[in-house]
Write a protein that holds these residues in place. Sequence first.
Motif, mmCIF file in Angstrom:
data_model
loop_
_atom_site.group_PDB
_atom_site.id
_atom_site.type_symbol
_atom_site.label_atom_id
_atom_site.label_comp_id
_atom_site.label_asym_id
_atom_site.label_seq_id
_atom_site.Cartn_x
_atom_site.Cartn_y
_atom_site.Cartn_z
ATOM 1 N N GLU A 3 13.094 -10.059 5.470
ATOM 2 C CA GLU A 3 12.781 -8.740 5.280
ATOM 3 C C GLU A 3 13.152 -8.115 4.382
ATOM 4 O O GLU A 3 13.632 -7.479 3.888
ATOM 5 N N LEU A 4 14.469 -8.722 3.627
ATOM 6 C CA LEU A 4 14.651 -8.652 2.854
ATOM 7 C C LEU A 4 13.376 -8.047 1.176
ATOM 8 O O LEU A 4 13.543 -6.446 1.064
ATOM 9 N N SER A 5 12.411 -8.890 0.961
ATOM 10 C CA SER A 5 11.185 -8.594 0.270
ATOM 11 C C SER A 5 10.444 -7.074 1.313
ATOM 12 O O SER A 5 9.950 -6.436 0.281
ATOM 13 N N VAL A 6 10.321 -7.621 1.715
ATOM 14 C CA VAL A 6 9.487 -6.644 3.040
ATOM 15 C C VAL A 6 9.763 -5.328 2.380
ATOM 16 O O VAL A 6 9.439 -3.473 2.477
ATOM 17 N N THR A 7 11.751 -4.835 3.156
ATOM 18 C CA THR A 7 12.739 -3.949 2.554
ATOM 19 C C THR A 7 12.595 -3.609 1.379
ATOM 20 O O THR A 7 12.047 -2.090 1.444
ATOM 21 N N GLN A 8 12.657 -3.853 0.060
ATOM 22 C CA GLN A 8 12.272 -3.778 -0.903
ATOM 23 C C GLN A 8 11.345 -3.257 -1.464
ATOM 24 O O GLN A 8 11.188 -1.806 -2.090
ATOM 25 N N ALA A 9 9.873 -3.139 -0.744
ATOM 26 C CA ALA A 9 8.538 -3.096 -1.012
ATOM 27 C C ALA A 9 8.397 -1.574 -0.179
ATOM 28 O O ALA A 9 7.710 -0.493 -0.993
ATOM 29 N N LEU A 10 9.409 -1.752 0.802
ATOM 30 C CA LEU A 10 9.064 -0.477 1.870
ATOM 31 C C LEU A 10 9.959 0.814 1.155
ATOM 32 O O LEU A 10 9.370 2.136 0.721
ATOM 33 N N ILE A 107 4.568 2.371 5.969
ATOM 34 C CA ILE A 107 5.120 3.420 6.266
ATOM 35 C C ILE A 107 4.076 4.806 6.368
ATOM 36 O O ILE A 107 2.877 4.639 5.993
ATOM 37 N N GLU A 108 4.238 5.432 7.521
ATOM 38 C CA GLU A 108 2.977 5.787 8.390
ATOM 39 C C GLU A 108 3.312 7.608 7.695
ATOM 40 O O GLU A 108 2.856 7.474 7.243
ATOM 41 N N ASN A 109 4.536 7.770 7.701
ATOM 42 C CA ASN A 109 5.122 8.898 7.235
ATOM 43 C C ASN A 109 6.563 9.232 6.619
ATOM 44 O O ASN A 109 7.183 8.013 7.035
ATOM 45 N N ILE A 110 6.645 9.669 5.665
ATOM 46 C CA ILE A 110 8.794 9.949 5.149
ATOM 47 C C ILE A 110 8.476 11.927 4.952
ATOM 48 O O ILE A 110 7.752 12.735 4.838
#
Length: 124
Positions: A3-10, A107-110
Amino acid sequence: MHELSVTQALVDMAVSEAAKAGATSIDKINIVVGELTGIVGESVQFYFELISAGTLAEGAQLSFRYVPAEFHCDKCGYNYNRNGFSFRCPKCGNAGVITKRGNELYIENIEVSFDGDKGSKKHT
Ligand SMILES: [Zn+2]
């Protein structure tokens, strides 16, 4: 640690999109998570608070939309979701194969704010 690398990418993606749009802050990040990714929303939330500190994404709300895994039956052509622990086709009982659905992670949208603007705008 996944999750750490995923969260960083997001966070990187959301911040760069918000910066491109000229936003001053990110209010909300809508994330699509497939069941098969094994990503746990609570863990992403935990890392997000650490990673987003000092960025445009600091204080943003995270919203997760979960996509269930989907199976395809070769015998009758039916697509279906897992029924409890059964992977069998609900129509004919054949053992189905897993499809690509459920591997989503994006990310669907922000939703962002601009300086002096109280309301938030959707940015896709
Ligand atoms: Zn079937």
